[in-house]
Design a protein around this motif. Structure first.
Motif, PDB file in Angstrom:
ATOM      1  N   GLU A 299       0.829  -1.207   0.000  1.00 16.89           N
ATOM      2  CA  GLU A 299       0.000   0.000   0.000  1.00 16.89           C
ATOM      3  C   GLU A 299       0.866   1.262   0.000  1.00 16.89           C
ATOM      4  O   GLU A 299       0.500   2.265  -0.592  1.00 16.89           O
TER       5      GLU A 299
ATOM      6  N   SER B 145       0.714   4.159  -2.974  1.00 12.50           N
ATOM      7  CA  SER B 145       0.341   5.538  -2.715  1.00 12.50           C
ATOM      8  C   SER B 145       1.419   6.520  -3.154  1.00 12.50           C
ATOM      9  O   SER B 145       1.135   7.676  -3.390  1.00 12.50           O
ATOM     10  N   THR B 146       2.666   6.058  -3.315  1.00  6.82           N
ATOM     11  CA  THR B 146       3.687   6.994  -3.778  1.00  6.82           C
ATOM     12  C   THR B 146       3.485   7.313  -5.254  1.00  6.82           C
ATOM     13  O   THR B 146       4.083   8.241  -5.765  1.00  6.82           O
TER      14      THR B 146
ATOM     15  N   GLN C 232       0.885   8.527  -6.497  1.00  8.87           N
ATOM     16  CA  GLN C 232      -0.001   9.671  -6.652  1.00  8.87           C
ATOM     17  C   GLN C 232       0.795  10.909  -6.995  1.00  8.87           C
ATOM     18  O   GLN C 232       1.912  11.083  -6.550  1.00  8.87           O
TER      19      GLN C 232
ATOM     20  N   SER D 153       2.286  14.464  -6.653  1.00 12.44           N
ATOM     21  CA  SER D 153       2.608  15.083  -5.383  1.00 12.44           C
ATOM     22  C   SER D 153       2.203  16.556  -5.325  1.00 12.44           C
ATOM     23  O   SER D 153       2.284  17.186  -4.284  1.00 12.44           O
TER      24      SER D 153
ATOM     25  N   ASP E  39      -4.254  16.432  -2.433  1.00 15.88           N
ATOM     26  CA  ASP E  39      -4.415  15.082  -1.925  1.00 15.88           C
ATOM     27  C   ASP E  39      -3.045  14.426  -1.712  1.00 15.88           C
ATOM     28  O   ASP E  39      -2.627  13.569  -2.458  1.00 15.88           O
ATOM     29  N   VAL E  40      -2.342  14.870  -0.690  1.00 15.23           N
ATOM     30  CA  VAL E  40      -0.994  14.337  -0.445  1.00 15.23           C
ATOM     31  C   VAL E  40      -1.102  13.153   0.502  1.00 15.23           C
ATOM     32  O   VAL E  40      -1.669  13.257   1.592  1.00 15.23           O
ATOM     33  N   SER E  41      -0.600  12.037   0.051  1.00 15.13           N
ATOM     34  CA  SER E  41      -0.747  10.824   0.847  1.00 15.13           C
ATOM     35  C   SER E  41       0.228  10.814   2.022  1.00 15.13           C
ATOM     36  O   SER E  41       1.235  11.527   2.029  1.00 15.13           O
ATOM     37  N   GLU E  42      -0.089   9.974   2.971  1.00 15.23           N
ATOM     38  CA  GLU E  42       0.796   9.761   4.136  1.00 15.23           C
ATOM     39  C   GLU E  42       2.192   9.350   3.663  1.00 15.23           C
ATOM     40  O   GLU E  42       3.204   9.818   4.167  1.00 15.23           O
ATOM     41  N   ALA E  43       2.191   8.468   2.644  1.00 14.14           N
ATOM     42  CA  ALA E  43       3.478   7.952   2.157  1.00 14.14           C
ATOM     43  C   ALA E  43       4.316   9.080   1.560  1.00 14.14           C
ATOM     44  O   ALA E  43       5.530   9.141   1.749  1.00 14.14           O
ATOM     45  N   GLU E  44       3.630   9.981   0.838  1.00 16.59           N
ATOM     46  CA  GLU E  44       4.346  11.107   0.224  1.00 16.59           C
ATOM     47  C   GLU E  44       4.946  12.001   1.303  1.00 16.59           C
ATOM     48  O   GLU E  44       6.082  12.462   1.207  1.00 16.59           O
TER      49      GLU E  44
END
Ligand SMILES: C[S@@+](CC[C@H](N)C(=O)[O-])C[C@H]1O[C@@H](n2cnc3c(N)ncnc32)[C@H](O)[C@@H]1O
Length: 251
Positions: free
Chosen positions: A60, A64-65, A67, A69, A73-78
Protein backbone atom coordinates in the motif's frame (compact mmCIF):
# COMPACT_ATOMS: atom_id res chain seq x y z
CA UNK A 1 40.36 3.59 -20.14
CA UNK A 2 38.11 5.20 -22.72
CA UNK A 3 35.30 5.76 -20.23
CA UNK A 4 33.07 8.60 -21.37
CA UNK A 5 30.33 8.43 -18.78
CA UNK A 6 29.08 6.21 -16.02
CA UNK A 7 25.49 5.09 -16.13
CA UNK A 8 24.09 4.39 -12.72
CA UNK A 9 21.21 2.07 -12.13
CA UNK A 10 19.35 0.72 -9.17
CA UNK A 11 19.15 -3.01 -9.03
CA UNK A 12 18.93 -5.81 -6.50
CA UNK A 13 22.37 -7.41 -6.47
CA UNK A 14 20.71 -10.73 -5.69
CA UNK A 15 18.90 -10.55 -9.01
CA UNK A 16 21.45 -8.81 -11.18
CA UNK A 17 21.74 -11.50 -13.85
CA UNK A 18 19.03 -11.84 -16.47
CA UNK A 19 18.77 -14.20 -19.38
CA UNK A 20 19.49 -12.44 -22.68
CA UNK A 21 16.05 -13.33 -24.06
CA UNK A 22 14.36 -11.89 -20.97
CA UNK A 23 15.06 -8.43 -22.36
CA UNK A 24 12.51 -7.38 -24.93
CA UNK A 25 13.85 -5.69 -28.07
CA UNK A 26 12.42 -2.34 -27.10
CA UNK A 27 13.82 -2.37 -23.57
CA UNK A 28 17.18 -0.96 -22.73
CA UNK A 29 19.17 -2.46 -19.90
CA UNK A 30 18.86 0.70 -17.91
CA UNK A 31 15.33 1.76 -18.46
CA UNK A 32 15.23 5.54 -18.56
CA UNK A 33 11.46 5.54 -19.14
CA UNK A 34 10.84 4.35 -15.64
CA UNK A 35 13.08 6.82 -13.92
CA UNK A 36 10.12 8.65 -12.41
CA UNK A 37 9.17 5.65 -10.38
CA UNK A 38 12.60 5.10 -8.90
CA UNK A 39 12.46 5.77 -5.21
CA UNK A 40 15.13 5.94 -2.61
CA UNK A 41 13.41 4.15 0.22
CA UNK A 42 15.83 1.23 0.51
CA UNK A 43 17.97 2.35 3.33
CA UNK A 44 19.13 -0.52 5.48
CA UNK A 45 21.61 -3.15 4.43
CA UNK A 46 19.52 -5.91 5.93
CA UNK A 47 16.45 -4.78 4.05
CA UNK A 48 18.18 -4.85 0.69
CA UNK A 49 20.26 -7.88 1.38
CA UNK A 50 17.15 -9.85 2.28
CA UNK A 51 15.98 -9.25 -1.27
CA UNK A 52 12.76 -7.71 0.03
CA UNK A 53 12.28 -4.02 -0.31
CA UNK A 54 10.11 -1.99 2.02
CA UNK A 55 7.76 -1.54 -0.92
CA UNK A 56 7.38 -5.30 -1.28
CA UNK A 57 6.63 -5.62 2.41
CA UNK A 58 4.04 -2.82 2.30
CA UNK A 59 2.36 -2.75 -1.11
CA UNK A 60 0.00 0.00 0.00
CA UNK A 61 2.92 2.35 0.63
CA UNK A 62 4.29 1.70 -2.81
CA UNK A 63 0.94 2.26 -4.47
CA UNK A 64 0.34 5.54 -2.72
CA UNK A 65 3.69 6.99 -3.78
CA UNK A 66 2.44 6.83 -7.35
CA UNK A 67 0.00 9.67 -6.65
CA UNK A 68 0.88 13.06 -8.05
CA UNK A 69 2.61 15.08 -5.38
CA UNK A 70 1.50 18.57 -6.43
CA UNK A 71 -2.21 18.48 -5.50
CA UNK A 72 -4.06 18.82 -2.22
CA UNK A 73 -4.42 15.08 -1.93
CA UNK A 74 -0.99 14.34 -0.44
CA UNK A 75 -0.75 10.82 0.85
CA UNK A 76 0.80 9.76 4.14
CA UNK A 77 3.48 7.95 2.16
CA UNK A 78 4.35 11.11 0.22
CA UNK A 79 4.65 13.06 3.47
CA UNK A 80 6.91 10.36 4.92
CA UNK A 81 9.01 10.36 1.76
CA UNK A 82 9.44 14.13 1.85
CA UNK A 83 10.37 14.02 5.53
CA UNK A 84 12.99 11.42 4.65
CA UNK A 85 14.35 13.63 1.86
CA UNK A 86 14.63 16.59 4.23
CA UNK A 87 16.53 14.43 6.68
CA UNK A 88 18.72 12.47 4.30
CA UNK A 89 19.07 14.74 1.29
CA UNK A 90 18.21 13.74 -2.25
CA UNK A 91 19.90 10.41 -1.99
CA UNK A 92 22.43 8.75 -4.22
CA UNK A 93 19.83 7.59 -6.71
CA UNK A 94 18.76 11.17 -7.42
CA UNK A 95 22.01 13.05 -7.00
CA UNK A 96 23.07 15.82 -9.35
CA UNK A 97 23.99 14.65 -12.78
CA UNK A 98 20.97 12.45 -13.22
CA UNK A 99 18.91 9.86 -11.47
CA UNK A 100 19.63 6.20 -11.38
CA UNK A 101 17.51 4.23 -13.80
CA UNK A 102 15.85 0.93 -13.11
CA UNK A 103 17.63 -2.07 -14.48
CA UNK A 104 16.21 -5.46 -15.31
CA UNK A 105 19.60 -7.02 -14.76
CA UNK A 106 22.37 -7.87 -17.18
CA UNK A 107 23.09 -10.91 -19.33
CA UNK A 108 25.93 -13.20 -18.24
CA UNK A 109 29.46 -12.11 -19.25
CA UNK A 110 28.40 -8.46 -19.72
CA UNK A 111 31.26 -6.86 -17.82
CA UNK A 112 35.05 -6.72 -17.94
CA UNK A 113 35.20 -5.86 -14.25
CA UNK A 114 32.79 -6.12 -11.36
CA UNK A 115 33.28 -4.72 -7.88
CA UNK A 116 31.12 -6.43 -5.28
CA UNK A 117 31.52 -4.09 -2.32
CA UNK A 118 29.12 -6.21 -0.35
CA UNK A 119 26.82 -5.24 2.48
CA UNK A 120 28.25 -6.76 5.63
CA UNK A 121 28.31 -6.64 9.42
CA UNK A 122 30.51 -3.51 9.14
CA UNK A 123 32.58 -4.59 12.13
CA UNK A 124 35.53 -2.65 10.73
CA UNK A 125 33.83 0.73 10.59
CA UNK A 126 35.54 3.47 12.61
CA UNK A 127 34.05 5.56 14.09
CA UNK A 128 31.20 3.19 14.71
CA UNK A 129 28.10 5.34 14.81
CA UNK A 130 25.71 2.49 15.22
CA UNK A 131 25.94 -0.85 16.95
CA UNK A 132 23.99 -3.66 15.35
CA UNK A 133 23.16 -6.56 17.63
CA UNK A 134 25.20 -9.48 16.39
CA UNK A 135 25.65 -13.00 17.70
CA UNK A 136 28.07 -15.71 16.61
CA UNK A 137 25.29 -17.16 14.47
CA UNK A 138 24.18 -13.85 12.95
CA UNK A 139 27.79 -13.01 12.10
CA UNK A 140 28.06 -16.32 10.31
CA UNK A 141 24.81 -15.74 8.47
CA UNK A 142 26.01 -12.59 6.70
CA UNK A 143 27.97 -14.95 4.50
CA UNK A 144 24.75 -16.39 3.11
CA UNK A 145 23.63 -13.32 1.15
CA UNK A 146 27.24 -12.45 0.35
CA UNK A 147 27.69 -15.85 -1.31
CA UNK A 148 24.45 -15.33 -3.24
CA UNK A 149 25.65 -11.93 -4.44
CA UNK A 150 28.95 -13.45 -5.42
CA UNK A 151 27.11 -16.14 -7.39
CA UNK A 152 25.49 -13.36 -9.41
CA UNK A 153 28.65 -11.28 -9.78
CA UNK A 154 30.65 -14.27 -11.05
CA UNK A 155 28.17 -14.73 -13.87
CA UNK A 156 28.35 -11.10 -14.92
CA UNK A 157 32.12 -11.02 -15.51
CA UNK A 158 33.35 -12.13 -18.90
CA UNK A 159 36.16 -14.64 -19.31
CA UNK A 160 39.46 -12.81 -18.82
CA UNK A 161 37.78 -10.24 -16.60
CA UNK A 162 38.25 -9.27 -12.97
CA UNK A 163 35.97 -9.62 -9.97
CA UNK A 164 36.79 -7.78 -6.76
CA UNK A 165 35.04 -8.73 -3.53
CA UNK A 166 35.36 -6.37 -0.57
CA UNK A 167 33.80 -5.77 2.82
CA UNK A 168 34.32 -3.34 5.68
CA UNK A 169 34.36 -6.06 8.29
CA UNK A 170 37.01 -8.14 10.01
CA UNK A 171 34.72 -11.14 10.36
CA UNK A 172 36.29 -14.18 8.60
CA UNK A 173 32.83 -15.64 7.88
CA UNK A 174 32.29 -12.71 5.51
CA UNK A 175 35.81 -12.57 4.15
CA UNK A 176 38.05 -15.64 4.05
CA UNK A 177 35.08 -18.04 4.13
CA UNK A 178 33.46 -16.30 1.15
CA UNK A 179 36.74 -16.48 -0.75
CA UNK A 180 36.99 -20.20 0.05
CA UNK A 181 33.42 -20.68 -1.20
CA UNK A 182 34.21 -18.82 -4.42
CA UNK A 183 37.42 -20.70 -5.15
CA UNK A 184 35.94 -24.11 -4.35
CA UNK A 185 32.72 -23.58 -6.30
CA UNK A 186 34.10 -21.75 -9.32
CA UNK A 187 37.26 -23.50 -10.44
CA UNK A 188 37.76 -20.88 -13.13
CA UNK A 189 38.38 -18.23 -10.46
CA UNK A 190 41.87 -17.58 -9.17
CA UNK A 191 43.19 -15.03 -6.72
CA UNK A 192 44.99 -12.19 -8.50
CA UNK A 193 47.79 -10.04 -7.06
CA UNK A 194 46.74 -6.64 -5.77
CA UNK A 195 48.51 -3.30 -6.24
CA UNK A 196 49.07 -1.36 -4.12
CA UNK A 197 49.53 -3.78 -1.29
CA UNK A 198 49.00 -2.06 2.04
CA UNK A 199 46.93 -4.46 4.10
CA UNK A 200 48.01 -7.63 5.87
CA UNK A 201 47.43 -11.29 5.00
CA UNK A 202 44.17 -13.16 5.36
CA UNK A 203 43.50 -16.02 7.74
CA UNK A 204 44.52 -19.55 6.85
CA UNK A 205 42.76 -22.55 8.31
CA UNK A 206 39.28 -23.37 9.50
CA UNK A 207 37.00 -22.67 12.41
CA UNK A 208 34.85 -25.16 14.25
CA UNK A 209 31.86 -23.49 15.87
CA UNK A 210 30.33 -24.67 19.16
CA UNK A 211 27.37 -26.13 17.23
CA UNK A 212 29.71 -28.30 15.17
CA UNK A 213 29.56 -26.18 12.01
CA UNK A 214 32.94 -26.02 10.31
CA UNK A 215 33.95 -23.02 8.28
CA UNK A 216 36.89 -23.25 5.90
CA UNK A 217 39.12 -20.22 5.40
CA UNK A 218 42.15 -19.74 3.17
CA UNK A 219 44.65 -22.42 2.20
CA UNK A 220 48.41 -21.89 2.70
CA UNK A 221 49.70 -19.64 -0.07
CA UNK A 222 46.40 -17.81 -0.51
CA UNK A 223 46.79 -15.53 2.53
CA UNK A 224 49.17 -13.11 0.80
CA UNK A 225 46.85 -12.76 -2.19
CA UNK A 226 44.13 -10.98 -0.21
CA UNK A 227 44.39 -7.77 1.80
CA UNK A 228 43.04 -7.55 5.30
CA UNK A 229 43.08 -4.20 7.06
CA UNK A 230 43.16 -4.48 10.82
CA UNK A 231 41.66 -1.40 12.50
CA UNK A 232 43.86 -1.94 15.57
CA UNK A 233 47.10 -1.96 13.57
CA UNK A 234 49.50 0.96 13.17
CA UNK A 235 48.17 1.52 9.66
CA UNK A 236 45.32 3.49 11.23
CA UNK A 237 42.67 2.34 8.77
CA UNK A 238 39.18 1.03 9.18
CA UNK A 239 38.77 -2.73 9.10
CA UNK A 240 38.50 -3.82 5.48
CA UNK A 241 38.99 -6.86 3.29
CA UNK A 242 39.76 -7.15 -0.42
CA UNK A 243 39.96 -10.22 -2.64
CA UNK A 244 40.65 -9.86 -6.35
CA UNK A 245 39.78 -12.74 -8.66
CA UNK A 246 40.77 -13.37 -12.25
CA UNK A 247 38.04 -15.05 -14.26
CA UNK A 248 39.34 -17.86 -16.43
CA UNK A 249 37.49 -19.99 -19.02
CA UNK A 250 34.13 -20.90 -17.54
CA UNK A 251 33.58 -24.28 -19.27
C1 LIG B 1 29.38 -1.57 1.62
S1 LIG B 1 28.08 -0.70 0.93
C2 LIG B 1 28.70 -0.26 -0.65
C3 LIG B 1 29.09 1.15 -0.70
C4 LIG B 1 29.44 1.62 -2.09
N1 LIG B 1 30.61 0.95 -2.60
C5 LIG B 1 29.65 3.11 -2.09
O1 LIG B 1 30.76 3.56 -2.25
O2 LIG B 1 28.69 3.81 -1.88
C6 LIG B 1 26.94 -1.94 0.51
C7 LIG B 1 25.75 -1.38 -0.20
O3 LIG B 1 24.97 -2.44 -0.71
C8 LIG B 1 23.64 -2.05 -0.65
N2 LIG B 1 22.84 -3.29 -0.74
C9 LIG B 1 22.43 -4.10 0.25
N3 LIG B 1 21.73 -5.14 -0.25
C10 LIG B 1 21.69 -4.96 -1.60
C11 LIG B 1 21.10 -5.67 -2.67
N4 LIG B 1 20.39 -6.79 -2.46
N5 LIG B 1 21.25 -5.19 -3.91
C12 LIG B 1 21.96 -4.07 -4.16
N6 LIG B 1 22.56 -3.35 -3.18
C13 LIG B 1 22.41 -3.79 -1.92
C14 LIG B 1 23.53 -1.32 0.68
O4 LIG B 1 22.42 -0.48 0.71
C15 LIG B 1 24.84 -0.55 0.69
O5 LIG B 1 24.67 0.71 0.12
Amino acid sequence: MGLRCITTCKLDALKSVCLPNALSDSTTLVNGENIGSVTNHLSSNEEMASGRSEAEKSPEVNASTEQPSGGDDVSEAEIRKNKGRLKNGRGRTQSQGGRAGKSQGFPPNSFDRVLLDAPCSALGLRPRLFAGLESVISLRNHGRYQRKMLDQAVQLVRIGGILVYSTCTINPSENEAVVRYALDKYKFLSLAPQHPRIGGPGLVGRCEFPDGYVEEWLKPGEEEMVQKFDPSSELDTIGFFIAKFSVGPKD
